[in-house]
Design an enzyme around this catalytic site. Sequence first.
Site, PDB file in Angstrom:
ATOM      1  N   ARG A 148     -12.150  25.105  51.325  1.00 49.80           N
ATOM      2  CA  ARG A 148     -12.808  24.766  49.834  1.00 49.80           C
ATOM      3  C   ARG A 148     -13.670  25.878  49.194  1.00 49.80           C
ATOM      4  NH1 ARG A 148     -13.332  18.792  50.471  1.00 49.80           N
ATOM      5  NH2 ARG A 148     -15.091  18.624  48.719  1.00 49.80           N
ATOM      6  N   TYR A 151     -12.814  27.326  45.659  1.00 51.68           N
ATOM      7  CA  TYR A 151     -13.519  26.382  44.332  1.00 51.68           C
ATOM      8  C   TYR A 151     -14.908  26.664  44.648  1.00 51.68           C
ATOM      9  CZ  TYR A 151     -14.512  22.460  41.550  1.00 51.68           C
ATOM     10  OH  TYR A 151     -15.148  21.573  40.445  1.00 51.68           O
ATOM     11  N   GLU A 153     -17.023  28.771  45.977  1.00 50.43           N
ATOM     12  CA  GLU A 153     -17.451  30.204  45.926  1.00 50.43           C
ATOM     13  C   GLU A 153     -17.028  30.759  44.398  1.00 50.43           C
ATOM     14  OE1 GLU A 153     -19.879  31.201  47.533  1.00 50.43           O
ATOM     15  OE2 GLU A 153     -19.680  30.747  49.692  1.00 50.43           O
ATOM     16  N   LYS A 155     -17.166  28.789  41.938  1.00 52.22           N
ATOM     17  CA  LYS A 155     -18.045  28.321  40.739  1.00 52.22           C
ATOM     18  C   LYS A 155     -19.528  29.005  41.210  1.00 52.22           C
ATOM     19  CE  LYS A 155     -15.409  25.010  38.668  1.00 52.22           C
ATOM     20  NZ  LYS A 155     -15.433  24.980  37.262  1.00 52.22           N
ATOM     21  N   ARG A 192      -7.824  12.768  44.216  1.00 56.64           N
ATOM     22  CA  ARG A 192      -9.307  12.579  44.247  1.00 56.64           C
ATOM     23  C   ARG A 192      -9.380  11.037  44.712  1.00 56.64           C
ATOM     24  NH1 ARG A 192     -11.958  15.836  39.710  1.00 56.64           N
ATOM     25  NH2 ARG A 192      -9.964  15.673  38.768  1.00 56.64           N
ATOM     26  N   ASN A 196      -6.642   8.122  43.782  1.00 55.96           N
ATOM     27  CA  ASN A 196      -5.857   7.568  44.866  1.00 55.96           C
ATOM     28  C   ASN A 196      -6.151   6.193  45.196  1.00 55.96           C
ATOM     29  OD1 ASN A 196      -4.732  10.100  45.265  1.00 55.96           O
ATOM     30  ND2 ASN A 196      -5.685  10.632  47.338  1.00 55.96           N
ATOM     31  N   GLY A 213     -14.922   7.086  56.508  1.00 58.92           N
ATOM     32  CA  GLY A 213     -15.284   6.312  55.201  1.00 58.92           C
ATOM     33  C   GLY A 213     -16.917   6.042  55.179  1.00 58.92           C
ATOM     34  N   GLN A 215     -18.732   8.794  54.868  1.00 57.45           N
ATOM     35  CA  GLN A 215     -19.451   9.777  54.167  1.00 57.45           C
ATOM     36  C   GLN A 215     -19.737   9.210  52.497  1.00 57.45           C
ATOM     37  OE1 GLN A 215     -16.143   9.454  54.963  1.00 57.45           O
ATOM     38  NE2 GLN A 215     -14.843  10.486  53.784  1.00 57.45           N
ATOM     39  N   ARG A 283     -23.591  12.990  49.334  1.00 59.46           N
ATOM     40  CA  ARG A 283     -23.857  13.689  47.923  1.00 59.46           C
ATOM     41  C   ARG A 283     -24.339  13.003  47.041  1.00 59.46           C
ATOM     42  NH1 ARG A 283     -18.660  15.992  46.063  1.00 59.46           N
ATOM     43  NH2 ARG A 283     -18.987  17.687  47.234  1.00 59.46           N
TER      44      ARG A 283
HETATM   45  P1  NAD Z   1      -8.681  18.790  35.495  1.00 60.76           P
HETATM   46  O1  NAD Z   1      -7.797  19.516  36.341  1.00 60.76           O
HETATM   47  O2  NAD Z   1      -8.186  17.641  35.088  1.00 60.76           O
HETATM   48  O3  NAD Z   1      -8.911  19.818  34.304  1.00 60.76           O
HETATM   49  C1  NAD Z   1      -8.971  21.226  34.274  1.00 60.76           C
HETATM   50  C2  NAD Z   1      -8.413  21.860  33.115  1.00 60.76           C
HETATM   51  O4  NAD Z   1      -8.381  23.250  33.403  1.00 60.76           O
HETATM   52  C3  NAD Z   1      -6.744  21.483  33.124  1.00 60.76           C
HETATM   53  O5  NAD Z   1      -6.454  20.978  31.793  1.00 60.76           O
HETATM   54  C4  NAD Z   1      -6.177  22.648  33.480  1.00 60.76           C
HETATM   55  O6  NAD Z   1      -4.777  22.810  33.222  1.00 60.76           O
HETATM   56  C5  NAD Z   1      -6.950  23.786  33.035  1.00 60.76           C
HETATM   57  N1  NAD Z   1      -7.018  25.109  33.678  1.00 60.76           N
HETATM   58  C6  NAD Z   1      -7.065  25.335  35.140  1.00 60.76           C
HETATM   59  N2  NAD Z   1      -6.741  26.541  35.328  1.00 60.76           N
HETATM   60  C7  NAD Z   1      -6.712  27.165  33.975  1.00 60.76           C
HETATM   61  C8  NAD Z   1      -6.680  28.615  33.709  1.00 60.76           C
HETATM   62  N3  NAD Z   1      -6.355  29.541  34.749  1.00 60.76           N
HETATM   63  N4  NAD Z   1      -6.500  28.972  32.359  1.00 60.76           N
HETATM   64  C9  NAD Z   1      -6.682  27.905  31.444  1.00 60.76           C
HETATM   65  N5  NAD Z   1      -6.716  26.505  31.835  1.00 60.76           N
HETATM   66  C10 NAD Z   1      -6.739  26.193  33.067  1.00 60.76           C
HETATM   67  O7  NAD Z   1     -10.146  18.707  35.954  1.00 60.76           O
HETATM   68  P2  NAD Z   1     -11.246  17.998  35.766  1.00 60.76           P
HETATM   69  O8  NAD Z   1     -11.683  16.934  36.408  1.00 60.76           O
HETATM   70  O9  NAD Z   1     -11.151  17.475  34.153  1.00 60.76           O
HETATM   71  O10 NAD Z   1     -12.318  19.137  35.719  1.00 60.76           O
HETATM   72  C11 NAD Z   1     -12.920  19.832  34.571  1.00 60.76           C
HETATM   73  C12 NAD Z   1     -13.996  21.007  34.972  1.00 60.76           C
HETATM   74  O11 NAD Z   1     -15.242  20.097  35.498  1.00 60.76           O
HETATM   75  C13 NAD Z   1     -13.519  21.951  36.059  1.00 60.76           C
HETATM   76  O12 NAD Z   1     -13.926  22.932  35.787  1.00 60.76           O
HETATM   77  C14 NAD Z   1     -14.064  21.099  37.121  1.00 60.76           C
HETATM   78  O13 NAD Z   1     -14.460  22.426  38.242  1.00 60.76           O
HETATM   79  C15 NAD Z   1     -15.455  20.741  36.505  1.00 60.76           C
HETATM   80  N6  NAD Z   1     -15.897  19.621  37.350  1.00 60.76           N
HETATM   81  C16 NAD Z   1     -15.346  18.374  37.567  1.00 60.76           C
HETATM   82  C17 NAD Z   1     -15.677  17.170  38.393  1.00 60.76           C
HETATM   83  C18 NAD Z   1     -15.095  15.992  38.549  1.00 60.76           C
HETATM   84  O14 NAD Z   1     -15.538  15.116  39.249  1.00 60.76           O
HETATM   85  N7  NAD Z   1     -14.193  15.736  37.843  1.00 60.76           N
HETATM   86  C19 NAD Z   1     -16.663  17.575  39.299  1.00 60.76           C
HETATM   87  C20 NAD Z   1     -17.401  18.890  39.016  1.00 60.76           C
HETATM   88  C21 NAD Z   1     -17.126  19.834  38.342  1.00 60.76           C
HETATM   89  N1  UDP Z   2     -11.073  10.795  50.259  1.00 63.05           N
HETATM   90  C1  UDP Z   2     -10.599   9.491  50.904  1.00 63.05           C
HETATM   91  N2  UDP Z   2      -9.322   9.117  50.626  1.00 63.05           N
HETATM   92  C2  UDP Z   2      -8.537   9.582  49.743  1.00 63.05           C
HETATM   93  C3  UDP Z   2      -8.946  11.026  49.014  1.00 63.05           C
HETATM   94  C4  UDP Z   2     -10.392  11.475  49.393  1.00 63.05           C
HETATM   95  O1  UDP Z   2     -11.148   8.900  51.681  1.00 63.05           O
HETATM   96  O2  UDP Z   2      -7.327   9.143  49.429  1.00 63.05           O
HETATM   97  C5  UDP Z   2     -12.579  11.289  50.641  1.00 63.05           C
HETATM   98  C6  UDP Z   2     -12.555  12.425  50.696  1.00 63.05           C
HETATM   99  O3  UDP Z   2     -12.327  13.052  52.161  1.00 63.05           O
HETATM  100  C7  UDP Z   2     -13.983  12.882  50.228  1.00 63.05           C
HETATM  101  C8  UDP Z   2     -14.338  11.654  49.403  1.00 63.05           C
HETATM  102  O4  UDP Z   2     -13.287  10.821  49.324  1.00 63.05           O
HETATM  103  O5  UDP Z   2     -14.876  12.552  51.580  1.00 63.05           O
HETATM  104  C9  UDP Z   2     -14.367  12.172  48.012  1.00 63.05           C
HETATM  105  O6  UDP Z   2     -13.071  13.115  47.815  1.00 63.05           O
HETATM  106  P1  UDP Z   2     -12.559  13.776  46.486  1.00 63.05           P
HETATM  107  O7  UDP Z   2     -11.633  14.592  46.825  1.00 63.05           O
HETATM  108  O8  UDP Z   2     -12.584  12.514  45.406  1.00 63.05           O
HETATM  109  O9  UDP Z   2     -13.912  14.596  45.912  1.00 63.05           O
HETATM  110  P2  UDP Z   2     -14.914  15.561  46.775  1.00 63.05           P
HETATM  111  O10 UDP Z   2     -14.493  15.812  48.108  1.00 63.05           O
HETATM  112  O11 UDP Z   2     -14.161  16.840  45.999  1.00 63.05           O
HETATM  113  O12 UDP Z   2     -16.143  15.316  46.237  1.00 63.05           O
END
Ligand code: NAD
Ligand code: UDP
Length: 336
Positions: A148, A151, A153, A155, A192, A196, A213, A215, A283
Amino acid sequence: MRNGQSRQVLVAGGAGFIGSHLCDALLADGMHVICVDNFHTGRMRNLDHLRREPRFEVIEADVSETLPALPKVARIFNLACPASPPHYQADPVHTMLTSVVGTHQLLSLAETSGARFLLASTSEVYGDPDMHPQPESYTGNVNPIGPRACYDEGKRSAETLSFDFERARSTDIRVARIFNTYGPRMRADDGRVVSNVVCQALSGEPITVYGSGQQTRSFCYVDDLVDGLMRLMACNGKLAGPVNLGNPAEMTIDELVAAVVALTGSRSPVVTRPLPVDDPRRRRPDIARAKELLGWAPKTSLGQGLEATIAWFADEIAVSGTTKRMEPSTASLAVG
Ligand code: NAD
Ligand code: UDP
């Protein structure tokens, strides 16, 4: 904001799940929006409804490579980065470079153009937290060499760069630490847990629970999250530190599965799969700072958010006919 240029906003990652909703909200607010995306995990169809919008343009570019000449903007949102573990682990080196090089390039653009910059950071900077819930002052428990890390590190480095630009170069920055967010326009193959489980429940396939399950996560509906991002960007003055954005309603993955099964009436069996390496055990955001600074708190209940998400995936599956999903790579699975 008075003149035309000051209404120009750049959204890197604007074709993604959260980014496309953010583009919608900015356009509804009267802005001219420039979306920069490499379409790695984002999709043009997330933006299809904006094709005829004169205040919207899309530039295909990878933020980790040399950027094309970009129009002068007053605001830069950096959401460019794959966010789902199987997607960001598929090319970990590129994920790290996207966060570090991409953020550096966009911060430099903000510095030279005098724009305000907002980084979409993540609760993953807290790693597998040994403080609960997580306030912004908690410095985290991240494995720097695990699957992980590209992602987490990446960020963390992007945050460091942002605060160093603020300290050393007076760049106007905002850092949002986003907790698990869900809603329409997630991909069926996102990987995610919400996408799923909803897709599995709707298609009658086995619902995959990784590990016990037990967590926990705290799930925020995308409209609430976008409202928080807009408020954070609009908030004037130096903020001195990051801001958590997420829904403090914490639940186990088993509880999430039960909620989806109840809402869909699914008869899918639940199957257990190995827990991925370094999967955080719990979390939950402490959002006191967002409440105080931005007057922000999530408004959407899990039931309301899941209903909207389920309805959207039901249409999506009917149209595309696919339920293909990304699974964690073998290298990222813990034994047992
Ligand atoms: P996502 O994967 O749907 O969106 C990411 C977007 O960035 C996509 O459109 C992708 O094509 C674009 N992208 C990726 N690498 C790129 C690059 N090198 N150059 C240009 N574009 C690029 O994900 P999301 O869930 O919409 O997340 C958006 C942002 O929010 C991300 O930075 C993610 O780290 C952050 N974030 C999301 C969540 C969440 O739960 N969804 C949680 C924490 C942080
Ligand atoms: N997870 C799960 N079943 C799935 C996908 C994810 O049980 O089909 C679990 C995963 O192991 C984690 C939690 O659900 O404990 C959230 O996972 P997700 O990938 O959505 O987000 P993140 O782990 O990045 O918070």
